[in-house]
Design an enzyme around this catalytic site. Structure first.
Site, PDB file in Angstrom:
ATOM      1  N   LEU A   1      42.692  40.151  41.030  1.00  0.00           N
ATOM      2  CA  LEU A   1      43.689  39.102  41.253  1.00  0.00           C
ATOM      3  C   LEU A   1      45.084  39.686  41.528  1.00  0.00           C
ATOM      4  O   LEU A   1      45.612  40.466  40.724  1.00  0.00           O
ATOM      5  CB  LEU A   1      43.761  38.198  40.005  1.00  0.00           C
ATOM      6  N   ASP A   2      45.679  39.309  42.648  1.00  0.00           N
ATOM      7  CA  ASP A   2      47.036  39.713  43.021  1.00  0.00           C
ATOM      8  C   ASP A   2      47.192  41.231  43.161  1.00  0.00           C
ATOM      9  O   ASP A   2      48.290  41.773  43.021  1.00  0.00           O
ATOM     10  CB  ASP A   2      48.067  39.174  42.015  1.00  0.00           C
TER      11      ASP A   2
END
Lengths: 284, 284, 284, 284
Positions: A227-228
């Site tokens: 994530l990210d």
């Protein structure tokens, strides 16, 4: 006159540029843009090249075939060749935030984006009316913990049906599933509302406010399993101060999100990005 | 390993890049940087190329000779080839403002600039002590309406004596004479304290204040016969508001002047600028 | 005409501004600048006020006394009053990097900073010659794991001896001890070479390079017990791209460090910063 | 709780702030924002103040009346008092460019703008369908050399009919007539596609390209009789380089125009701008 764009990636070695430019010469092309990048640490070579072909007889398939036989094997090269008039087909994924959607559709309607947008997908019904206002098919696919597999299946079928080349998450508030990421590797663009790697995850404006930063940012990146953590395409920032509330951060951030996402779409759709080692090469 | 930088400029035509990259291949060079620019309107071609030579036997003169005979005539090309270890020799011209001088000498002492600074010239004695603090010869050449010819003569002799390659006007408050400009064409860098072409000439901060602008700028450019009209190398800006007085404009501007001039010096000394049609090509 | 600056901090409540401005009226002052900030979440009030006093008879002590008796107790206020001609005395702590030192001393010599710099402290001898060039006493205080207590003792004695008001860490590469931090609470300014909170700690440029960011930053903040966690005073950024090496990041970062540190020094020395809840109020 | 905003402008003199803050105290207001500006050169005083009124009994008219009688005459003050829930009514004037229109209507639909937009006026039919898509009345008023008087008459009648408070020229390509300017003094906002005062008038991107600037800008300003000479509200810039064509300048400029115009609308609609001496005071 036909225009083609060539993207090349291989191990760095002598003679690549000479071989490619000789090839262009052979097919009677005139190079109007060439840019290359050598990652010295990792010994990787990247090139982007645009040329005009005066000979109208030569088709794309024939060029690709010729290129493959003449050059690719010698250098163990991965490559792509596009004609300039092939517009990539882009799907928009949205949830409830409308500002990026309005911005992208406004740009699209104004003819600023070199894409086709045949499809909007959402896990909520809220933005359907906006899609309709711009005459773009809107598909509501609920996406919850319980129906992940089914939701993913529906998404993938729609993407195939509409012949989608890449996906833009315009503040889509759901995790993308591993299968979909695998199908669209380096082809899903997300906008994160912070200056990554600062403030990943949820509520970055709140965290930025709490930390008392003097500058906030937004980051567009390709989606990966982490994530990210995917390859960053573009970032930008704006100043904040003690007088700004969290609501001000959010409002100022909206302008950043719009701009940074629009730039990433533009770069990707014009085939100006290449990915290696979780980083992007972005040709200007 | 020897590194060379090649700059090329000619009319745009097919096969230039192929010819040059084949040449590099022939002299056993490995291209580590190539950038080119085509001015489509004017049909001009520009290229900058860096390569490493594995063969230590080949000298610069021999490469230049070979390049000239192999390529230059075919394409009616103007060109320059440098080895990376040739540091250009830079003269500083100053008057009474000390902030750019301090900044450049600080950077020079800290090893940030790829230049030799053998000479500081001034039409005032005020800054002599700073030059002495940094152990750089300081020459006072008065320059008034009455002694223009004599002053210019003294300047030119000093520049020859010290083997100066290019000149930096670090807030030098005198017009440069046509003869000197002709001798150092596109080799005299000035810093103007406005966002050109807004506010050319004297007292730009006062004019900017009067106009109520919300942003001020600084511009570095090559000096030509037309005051503040030469090819722009670099510009930058900073925000101002109604709370700022003229004195604030001047103080904020000092930071801009320092940065924008330092960047121009860096670009020029690393041979990243080319000039055509009163504009610069600045390779990154 | 005497000019005074008043800083006020208390719980937000009705009538503060009226009380203070009535006070100014009473001492025949003319307010030339007033700015206030209400932290709505925490119900805190901050104010900064500059005024000119036409009555030359009134001294600073008398104003302070009067202010204390008239207003402070009613509002349970913390406050400071300065005359404009009191220049704060600043100590510079350095190690081996010279670029921030050159920049600060250049600005100081050019008269840009409203401070006295009577003292440079270093844990290395490397930069002594620069201090001497600018005629500022240089004190070498070795600082290692073994001699922390002794080193701290020497530092504190020197700071007292020289009457130091605040400390600037110009790329000082040692942890500041808790005792020193306690003595100079919100009076030690550090420059960190990243866009905090991204990349705290050692080697931020290397981490930024590895992550493939498109923008790098620098952050000046007050030093607290938590490394790189103190209240942020100022930040700025610059663009980088795939063509930039770690060395380029470092070089571009030097300009950021210089500018961001210089701005923080300016803000602090002009009494434009207030600290609360690990954040700064920075009056413009 | 009722919130009011007070704007004040008068000659600078002692006791203004005390008088105003005492007034607020008297009507049981709590000041949540106060900012003032003294133009020292011209001896002018400006103030903007927001406060919350706990006493619900007091109406706006009564406050205005009280304020007028208590303070205004003593200081020969011009002033305005608004309640926060009065949304100003804004007319959009457009011609053929659609990007600013899309941007403003997108923001408006997304609830970002504190305005009502009851009316779009255009001298062409081209953008009618966009207005309809957003359900806003679109009035086509041809405007040529021949029908100026008639066109102006129609415009003025429409503005009255719709109760318009201020006008935004979203790339409206016609000169505004003196009568209309007089009726809406400092209430007509234009976006000019250059960094004024550089490149006023027609085709600024072409001029910027020709001059070889490294930065382009956009400027929003109030319309006065002198073309592109009115008080500047906001400016911003973006970088360009030799690789950018005029078309690139125009495309990059569109983003600037959108952002700079949107900020000006926001500032004006939140009553944060004041005009004096052809300059703006913009409270943050």
């Amino acid at each position: 006159m036909q225009k083609i764009t060539i993207l090349i990636h291989c191990e760095d070695q002598k003679g690549i540029i000479a071989a490619v430019t000789n090839f262009i010469l052979k097919i009677e092309g005139n190079i109007i843009y060439i840019d290359q990048h050598v990652d010295v640490e990792q010994n990787e070579f990247f090139m982007r090249l645009e040329c005009e072909l005066t000979n109208k007889e030569i088709g794309l398939a024939s060029i690709q075939n010729d290129f493959h036989q003449t050059i690719v094997q010698d250098f163990n090269m991965s490559w792509e060749i596009y004609t300039k008039d092939q517009k990539p087909r882009m799907a928009l994924f949205v949830s409830k935030y409308d500002h990026c959607l309005f911005d992208i559709l406004g740009r699209y309607s104004a003819g600023e984006l070199n894409v086709e947008i045949p499809l909007i997908v959402s896990n909520h019904e809220d933005l359907r009316s906006i899609a309709e206002r711009f005459n773009i098919p809107f598909h509501y696919i609920p996406f919850t913990k319980e129906n992940k597999a089914e939701g993913e299946q529906q998404q993938i079928e729609l993407l195939k049906e509409y012949g989608i080349d890449f996906i833009v998450l315009a503040r889509y508030m759901q995790i993308i599933t591993p299968n979909l990421i695998a199908l669209y590797e380096n082809k899903i663009i997300n906008i994160h509302h912070s200056f990554l790697p600062a403030f990943p995850g949820a509520k970055p404006y709140h965290s930025a406010f709490k930390r008392g930063v003097k500058i906030i940012g937004a980051t567009s990146h390709y989606v990966t399993q982490e994530l990210d953590e995917g390859p960053i395409i573009e970032q930008d920032i704006t100043r904040v101060s003690h007088i700004n509330s969290i609501e001000d951060f959010i409002m100022k951030g909206r302008d950043l999100e719009r701009i940074v996402l629009a730039r990433a779409i533009k770069l990707h759709s014009e085939r100006k990005t290449m990915v290696f080692s979780n980083k992007t090469v972005v040709f200007s």
